[in-house]
Design a protein around this motif. Structure first.
Motif, mmCIF file in Angstrom:
data_model
loop_
_atom_site.group_PDB
_atom_site.id
_atom_site.type_symbol
_atom_site.label_atom_id
_atom_site.label_comp_id
_atom_site.label_asym_id
_atom_site.label_seq_id
_atom_site.Cartn_x
_atom_site.Cartn_y
_atom_site.Cartn_z
ATOM 1 N N TRP A 206 0.653 -1.172 0.026
ATOM 2 C CA TRP A 206 0.020 -0.030 -0.068
ATOM 3 C C TRP A 206 0.888 1.228 0.179
ATOM 4 C CZ3 TRP A 206 -4.513 -1.439 3.922
ATOM 5 C CH2 TRP A 206 -5.683 -2.237 3.192
ATOM 6 N N PRO A 207 1.858 1.369 0.426
ATOM 7 C CA PRO A 207 2.857 2.597 0.466
ATOM 8 C C PRO A 207 3.371 2.749 -1.080
ATOM 9 C CG PRO A 207 3.611 1.198 2.422
ATOM 10 C CD PRO A 207 2.756 0.352 1.401
ATOM 11 N N LEU A 208 3.439 1.836 -1.803
ATOM 12 C CA LEU A 208 4.111 2.108 -3.025
ATOM 13 C C LEU A 208 3.086 2.905 -4.086
ATOM 14 C CD1 LEU A 208 4.994 -1.637 -3.959
ATOM 15 C CD2 LEU A 208 6.485 0.227 -3.017
ATOM 16 N N LYS A 209 3.579 3.738 -5.016
ATOM 17 C CA LYS A 209 2.701 4.329 -5.994
ATOM 18 C C LYS A 209 1.759 3.500 -6.656
ATOM 19 C CE LYS A 209 5.150 8.446 -5.339
ATOM 20 N NZ LYS A 209 4.397 9.539 -4.399
ATOM 21 N N VAL A 210 0.859 4.087 -7.272
ATOM 22 C CA VAL A 210 -0.236 3.293 -7.847
ATOM 23 C C VAL A 210 0.718 2.531 -9.346
ATOM 24 C CG1 VAL A 210 -2.311 4.138 -7.176
ATOM 25 C CG2 VAL A 210 -0.948 5.211 -9.138
ATOM 26 N N ARG A 211 1.406 3.469 -9.875
ATOM 27 C CA ARG A 211 2.158 2.732 -11.164
ATOM 28 C C ARG A 211 2.890 1.571 -10.630
ATOM 29 N NH1 ARG A 211 2.636 2.576 -15.695
ATOM 30 N NH2 ARG A 211 4.380 4.087 -16.515
ATOM 31 N N SER A 212 3.168 1.322 -9.623
ATOM 32 C CA SER A 212 3.546 -0.166 -9.323
ATOM 33 C C SER A 212 2.893 -1.288 -9.654
ATOM 34 C CB SER A 212 4.164 -0.330 -7.787
ATOM 35 O OG SER A 212 4.884 0.590 -7.378
ATOM 36 N N ILE A 213 1.586 -1.030 -9.930
ATOM 37 C CA ILE A 213 0.741 -2.210 -10.213
ATOM 38 C C ILE A 213 0.808 -2.331 -11.888
ATOM 39 C CG2 ILE A 213 -1.719 -2.909 -10.560
ATOM 40 C CD1 ILE A 213 -2.311 -1.489 -7.980
ATOM 41 N N ASN A 214 1.059 -3.331 -12.399
ATOM 42 C CA ASN A 214 1.253 -3.800 -13.832
ATOM 43 C C ASN A 214 -0.190 -3.696 -14.340
ATOM 44 O OD1 ASN A 214 2.397 -4.556 -16.038
ATOM 45 N ND2 ASN A 214 1.800 -6.583 -15.967
ATOM 46 N N GLY A 215 -0.497 -2.785 -14.984
ATOM 47 C CA GLY A 215 -1.790 -2.644 -15.490
ATOM 48 C C GLY A 215 -2.253 -1.167 -15.349
ATOM 49 N N ILE A 216 -1.612 -0.472 -14.720
ATOM 50 C CA ILE A 216 -1.764 1.078 -14.628
ATOM 51 C C ILE A 216 -1.003 1.862 -15.164
ATOM 52 C CG2 ILE A 216 -2.177 3.296 -13.020
ATOM 53 C CD1 ILE A 216 -2.987 1.353 -10.734
#
Length: 437
Positions: A206-216
């Motif tokens: 959860w502390p990571l940036k949303v761009r860390s999710i593959n697909g965003i």
């Protein structure tokens, strides 16, 4: 009876292309090195046996960074960056040409090494794979006070096997699903091993940036940021109905699940390719008429390389396409479908040339690509005559081309005479015994 815990691993080779080059040039270890140069950037062997390497300082051209060592990344150099921009950030970084044959060789080696330990593998490209560890012996066992010691030991065995087989390091993330494992493999790079469960999501994910999710991607990231959502944790706090309203039913629902680490996708051990393509970015912008000979040679080479790829992997394709990027960065594509599939270089080149006739070539070009799609396995009757295919291709091009006035046609013809565009005319000139103009 204890329930079987699902364990999925994502393995990512560390700075793969650059690491392969460091095996060849060990004297560069620890230095900023960028991969993405051309043949002219091949190291020069001096009289004393030492090597002299090109640097980014005097680079001029349109190339992009394929990858970079971690020392170069410390200067802000990353994959996809233009080499001219990279030169501004790290002018003394060593520049090496790409060697895809070597990278493919080491890719095969590391995947074979993984399969010796865990055979259920999903191939995601030249330098990364997913591995289903659930049924691998030992992964469900505890080791001492470590409840997940068994799966940790298996993952470490995979890493050791890869190192022995290739001399290269990799990073592995092990979690209950592919989405989380992809993120986890980045957390402790390079040469890292990360094991996470759903209980670790609040602290590690959860502390990571949303761009860390593959697909965003960049657009979704920009929209989320504009809405005040910057981290995965902030995304997880969003109401499902609000996400659906902002991003649509499908993508909004996926964002809601992804932020909570929910992903039920299986490890797919085999998938057929959709298409095969080759493309190149030029060192300088090229004009269809003034640089006809250069473009024609590149066009033929791309078609030949795609044909070689198809033949090596035993595929044929019916849809032939081209990709052009102009000096203003506008990109266009064109394609046509042949009467039967092929892997013949001459036919691919000829069909791609028909596609080229449907493009305004008055602007200079910075990128050119050739693609073959609608792939299938070769069978009886797949051979296509060049004459028949050319007639079909010409008819397809004629149907797809927007109607033009006679004045427009004459103006285009006058602009191009006495030379033809680079995609046509070469075979006819050679057949007639005349030099190609």
């Amino acid at each position: 009876m204890t329930a079987v815990r699902r364990w999925i691993a994502h393995l990512d080779m560390d700075a793969f292309y650059a690491s392969v080059e460091l095996l060849r040039y060990p004297e560069l270890k620890g230095l900023p090195v960028v991969i993405g140069g051309g043949r002219r950037h091949q190291p020069e062997v001096l009289a004393d046996g030492s090597r002299q390497f090109a640097t980014l300082r005097h680079y001029a051209g349109r190339g992009v960074v394929t990858t970079a060592t971690y020392a170069a990344r410390d200067y802000g150099v990353h994959s996809g960056m233009g080499l001219m921009k990279a030169a501004q950030r790290a002018p003394d970084a060593v520049l090496l040409p790409t060697d895809f044959e070597a990278y493919r060789h080491y890719s095969r080696l590391f995947k074979q090494a993984v399969a010796e330990v865990a055979p259920v593998i999903e191939d995601r490209g030249i330098d990364e794979i997913y591995i289903d560890l659930t049924e691998v012996p030992g992964t469900q066992e505890a080791v001492g006070h470590d409840a997940f010691g068994g799966v940790r030991a298996v993952a470490q065995e995979i890493r050791n096997n890869v190192k022995r087989a290739t001399g290269l390091t990799c990073s592995i993330g092990v979690t209950p699903n592919k989405l989380l494992s992809k993120i986890a493999s980045e957390l402790d790079k390079p040469d890292g091993l990360t094991v996470l469960t759903a209980d670790d999501i609040p602290a590690r994910i959860w502390p990571l940036k949303v761009r860390s999710i593959n697909g965003i991607g960049p657009k979704a990231n920009a929209k989320l940021k504009a809405l005040g959502v910057d981290t995965i944790g902030q995304l997880a706090e969003c109401d499902a109905a609000w996400l659906l309203e902002q991003f649509g039913r499908s993508y909004g629902a996926w964002l809601y699940r992804a932020s909570r680490g929910i992903d039920d996708r299986p490890v797919v051990t085999y998938s057929e390719p959709v298409s095969m393509s080759r493309e190149t970015t030029f060192d300088r912008d090229l004009h269809a008429v003034r640089d006809r000979a250069t473009l024609s040679a590149i066009f033929t080479d791309l078609a030949t390389r795609v044909a070689d790829d198809l033949q090596r992997k035993r595929w044929v394709g019916r849809t032939i396409g081209i990709k052009l990027r102009f000096e203003d960065f506008k990109t266009v594509t064109r394609d046509l479908t042949l009467p039967a599939p092929t892997a013949d270089a001459q036919l691919i080149r000829q069909a791609a040339g028909q596609c080229l006739k449907r493009v305004d070539l008055s602007r200079r070009l910075r990128l050119l690509g050739v693609r073959v799609g609608s792939l299938s396995r070769p069978g009886v009757g797949d051979a296509v005559s060049l004459a028949g295919a050319a007639q079909k291709a010409a008819a397809a091009a004629s149907r797809a081309e927007p109607r033009r006035t006679r004045a427009q046609i004459e103006a285009e013809r006058a602009a191009l005479e006495p030379e033809l565009p680079f995609g046509e005319g070469d075979e006819a000139d050679e057949a007639a015994g005349q030099p190609s103009s």
